[in-house]
Design a protein around this motif. Structure first.
Motif, mmCIF file in Angstrom:
data_model
loop_
_atom_site.group_PDB
_atom_site.id
_atom_site.type_symbol
_atom_site.label_atom_id
_atom_site.label_comp_id
_atom_site.label_asym_id
_atom_site.label_seq_id
_atom_site.Cartn_x
_atom_site.Cartn_y
_atom_site.Cartn_z
ATOM 1 N N MET A 103 0.846 -1.185 0.000
ATOM 2 C CA MET A 103 0.000 0.000 0.000
ATOM 3 C C MET A 103 0.888 1.244 0.000
ATOM 4 O O MET A 103 1.865 1.293 0.734
ATOM 5 C CB MET A 103 -0.877 -0.019 1.258
ATOM 6 C CG MET A 103 -1.802 1.165 1.356
ATOM 7 S SD MET A 103 -2.903 1.142 2.784
ATOM 8 C CE MET A 103 -3.738 -0.402 2.552
ATOM 9 N N ASP A 104 0.503 2.223 -0.801
ATOM 10 C CA ASP A 104 1.353 3.408 -0.822
ATOM 11 C C ASP A 104 1.134 4.234 0.443
ATOM 12 O O ASP A 104 0.143 4.085 1.152
ATOM 13 C CB ASP A 104 1.212 4.190 -2.135
ATOM 14 C CG ASP A 104 0.170 5.283 -2.178
ATOM 15 O OD1 ASP A 104 -0.357 5.687 -1.130
ATOM 16 O OD2 ASP A 104 -0.106 5.766 -3.284
ATOM 17 N N ALA A 105 2.110 5.087 0.736
ATOM 18 C CA ALA A 105 2.137 5.836 1.994
ATOM 19 C C ALA A 105 0.870 6.656 2.206
ATOM 20 O O ALA A 105 0.304 6.659 3.309
ATOM 21 C CB ALA A 105 3.370 6.741 2.011
ATOM 22 N N ILE A 106 0.426 7.338 1.179
ATOM 23 C CA ILE A 106 -0.749 8.205 1.324
ATOM 24 C C ILE A 106 -2.000 7.374 1.580
ATOM 25 O O ILE A 106 -2.818 7.724 2.435
ATOM 26 C CB ILE A 106 -0.893 9.123 0.092
ATOM 27 C CG1 ILE A 106 0.266 10.133 0.097
ATOM 28 C CG2 ILE A 106 -2.252 9.819 0.073
ATOM 29 C CD1 ILE A 106 0.381 10.973 -1.154
ATOM 30 N N GLU A 107 -2.147 6.271 0.873
ATOM 31 C CA GLU A 107 -3.316 5.409 1.098
ATOM 32 C C GLU A 107 -3.308 4.830 2.512
ATOM 33 O O GLU A 107 -4.348 4.728 3.154
ATOM 34 C CB GLU A 107 -3.393 4.301 0.044
ATOM 35 C CG GLU A 107 -3.712 4.823 -1.355
ATOM 36 C CD GLU A 107 -4.937 5.731 -1.396
ATOM 37 O OE1 GLU A 107 -5.995 5.349 -0.848
ATOM 38 O OE2 GLU A 107 -4.834 6.839 -1.963
ATOM 39 N N LEU A 108 -2.136 4.452 3.001
ATOM 40 C CA LEU A 108 -2.017 3.937 4.364
ATOM 41 C C LEU A 108 -2.456 5.005 5.371
ATOM 42 O O LEU A 108 -3.235 4.716 6.289
ATOM 43 C CB LEU A 108 -0.580 3.497 4.649
ATOM 44 C CG LEU A 108 -0.301 3.064 6.094
ATOM 45 C CD1 LEU A 108 -1.088 1.807 6.443
ATOM 46 C CD2 LEU A 108 1.184 2.849 6.306
ATOM 47 N N LEU A 109 -1.959 6.220 5.204
ATOM 48 C CA LEU A 109 -2.322 7.289 6.138
ATOM 49 C C LEU A 109 -3.813 7.592 6.082
ATOM 50 O O LEU A 109 -4.452 7.782 7.125
ATOM 51 C CB LEU A 109 -1.488 8.544 5.856
ATOM 52 C CG LEU A 109 0.010 8.390 6.119
ATOM 53 C CD1 LEU A 109 0.762 9.641 5.675
ATOM 54 C CD2 LEU A 109 0.305 8.073 7.572
ATOM 55 N N LYS A 110 -4.380 7.614 4.885
ATOM 56 C CA LYS A 110 -5.827 7.842 4.762
ATOM 57 C C LYS A 110 -6.621 6.730 5.441
ATOM 58 O O LYS A 110 -7.627 6.990 6.106
ATOM 59 C CB LYS A 110 -6.235 7.945 3.289
ATOM 60 C CG LYS A 110 -5.862 9.255 2.643
ATOM 61 C CD LYS A 110 -6.358 9.259 1.199
ATOM 62 C CE LYS A 110 -6.097 10.560 0.507
ATOM 63 N NZ LYS A 110 -6.597 10.538 -0.889
ATOM 64 N N GLN A 111 -6.178 5.497 5.275
ATOM 65 C CA GLN A 111 -6.843 4.368 5.924
ATOM 66 C C GLN A 111 -6.802 4.530 7.439
ATOM 67 O O GLN A 111 -7.802 4.313 8.130
ATOM 68 C CB GLN A 111 -6.166 3.055 5.512
ATOM 69 C CG GLN A 111 -6.720 1.826 6.207
ATOM 70 C CD GLN A 111 -5.910 0.587 5.854
ATOM 71 O OE1 GLN A 111 -5.620 0.327 4.694
ATOM 72 N NE2 GLN A 111 -5.540 -0.178 6.868
ATOM 73 N N GLN A 112 -5.660 4.934 7.952
ATOM 74 C CA GLN A 112 -5.537 5.146 9.394
ATOM 75 C C GLN A 112 -6.401 6.321 9.858
ATOM 76 O O GLN A 112 -6.967 6.280 10.952
ATOM 77 C CB GLN A 112 -4.066 5.357 9.776
ATOM 78 C CG GLN A 112 -3.255 4.090 9.621
ATOM 79 C CD GLN A 112 -1.792 4.278 9.959
ATOM 80 O OE1 GLN A 112 -1.320 5.387 10.193
ATOM 81 N NE2 GLN A 112 -1.056 3.176 9.975
ATOM 82 N N PRO A 131 -1.937 15.961 -1.901
ATOM 83 C CA PRO A 131 -1.846 16.263 -3.338
ATOM 84 C C PRO A 131 -0.463 16.787 -3.746
ATOM 85 O O PRO A 131 0.037 16.445 -4.824
ATOM 86 C CB PRO A 131 -2.934 17.321 -3.558
ATOM 87 C CG PRO A 131 -3.935 17.050 -2.480
ATOM 88 C CD PRO A 131 -3.108 16.623 -1.292
ATOM 89 N N LYS A 132 0.152 17.597 -2.875
ATOM 90 C CA LYS A 132 1.505 18.092 -3.175
ATOM 91 C C LYS A 132 2.499 16.935 -3.206
ATOM 92 O O LYS A 132 3.368 16.868 -4.083
ATOM 93 C CB LYS A 132 1.937 19.132 -2.138
ATOM 94 C CG LYS A 132 1.304 20.491 -2.322
ATOM 95 C CD LYS A 132 1.815 21.459 -1.269
ATOM 96 C CE LYS A 132 1.409 22.883 -1.516
ATOM 97 N NZ LYS A 132 0.010 23.182 -1.507
ATOM 98 N N VAL A 133 2.372 16.035 -2.238
ATOM 99 C CA VAL A 133 3.290 14.895 -2.175
ATOM 100 C C VAL A 133 3.128 14.010 -3.415
ATOM 101 O O VAL A 133 4.117 13.539 -3.985
ATOM 102 C CB VAL A 133 3.069 14.083 -0.880
ATOM 103 C CG1 VAL A 133 3.821 12.755 -0.914
ATOM 104 C CG2 VAL A 133 3.493 14.907 0.331
ATOM 105 N N LYS A 134 1.899 13.804 -3.866
ATOM 106 C CA LYS A 134 1.661 12.976 -5.057
ATOM 107 C C LYS A 134 2.349 13.545 -6.290
ATOM 108 O O LYS A 134 2.764 12.792 -7.165
ATOM 109 C CB LYS A 134 0.159 12.815 -5.317
ATOM 110 C CG LYS A 134 -0.489 11.800 -4.425
ATOM 111 C CD LYS A 134 -1.935 11.576 -4.823
ATOM 112 C CE LYS A 134 -2.540 10.479 -3.963
ATOM 113 N NZ LYS A 134 -3.872 10.112 -4.388
ATOM 114 N N LYS A 135 2.484 14.876 -6.342
ATOM 115 C CA LYS A 135 3.164 15.502 -7.477
ATOM 116 C C LYS A 135 4.680 15.371 -7.366
ATOM 117 O O LYS A 135 5.377 15.398 -8.378
ATOM 118 C CB LYS A 135 2.786 16.983 -7.564
ATOM 119 C CG LYS A 135 1.348 17.206 -7.998
ATOM 120 C CD LYS A 135 1.018 18.682 -8.051
ATOM 121 C CE LYS A 135 -0.436 18.873 -8.434
ATOM 122 N NZ LYS A 135 -0.842 20.275 -8.390
ATOM 123 N N LEU A 136 5.177 15.236 -6.144
ATOM 124 C CA LEU A 136 6.624 15.178 -5.912
ATOM 125 C C LEU A 136 7.209 13.768 -5.986
ATOM 126 O O LEU A 136 8.382 13.602 -6.292
ATOM 127 C CB LEU A 136 6.953 15.736 -4.522
ATOM 128 C CG LEU A 136 6.731 17.216 -4.293
ATOM 129 C CD1 LEU A 136 6.853 17.539 -2.809
ATOM 130 C CD2 LEU A 136 7.742 18.025 -5.092
#
Length: 162
Positions: A1-10, A117-122
């Protein structure tokens, strides 16, 4: 699972715990149990953000957001530390949990609407997957050790960023 999806799940899991707290009514044991689970989840979540996610994405357009985020973590940790010293029969117990919920809801909104969203672009999908894997492993280890017990020692200043 990608980092952002993990954080959203939490984030969703913590929202569910706040709902359980509200539903506990005046059941002192249930209030204590849910408050402890909230404190553990939030402590472990903050730790993986501060030690893995934030340092990994601390570049350019995210730097100011991350400095703000660790200050929000500090505020939440101070409220958690207060809650850990309280009994559910204390008149302020539920109020403190409500304040914590407001802090967390604000923090989650900022992360999900602005930071992520910023992280996804980076970052590439592969980079986010590697970071997510590291965070998952660390969270799994932390959650087994009552991470809430470390929170009172983390209330003097915000977590350092690179």
């Amino acid at each position: 699972m990608d980092a952002i999806e993990l954080l959203k799940q939490q984030h969703r899991e913590v929202e569910e715990l706040f709902e359980q707290f509200e539903k506990a009514g005046d059941n002192d044991q249930m209030l204590m149990d849910v408050a402890a689970r909230l404190a553990d989840n939030l402590a472990a979540h903050a730790t993986i953000e501060e030690k893995v996610f934030y340092p990994s994405v601390y570049v350019g357009p995210t730097m100011e957001k991350l400095q703000h985020a660790v200050e929000e973590h500090l505020s939440a940790k101070r409220v958690i530390a207060d809650i850990l010293e309280m009994d559910p029969t204390d008149a302020q117990f539920k109020a403190k949990v409500m304040v914590l919920q407001e802090l967390i809801e604000h923090h989650v909104k900022e992360e999900e609407k602005d930071l992520f969203p910023k992280v996804k672009k980076l970052m590439t999908k592969e980079e986010l997957a590697v970071i997510g894997e590291q965070m998952e492993v660390m969270f799994s280890e932390l959650i087994q050790s009552q991470p809430r017990m470390q929170v009172p020692a983390e209330t003097d200043e915000a977590a350092p960023l690179p």
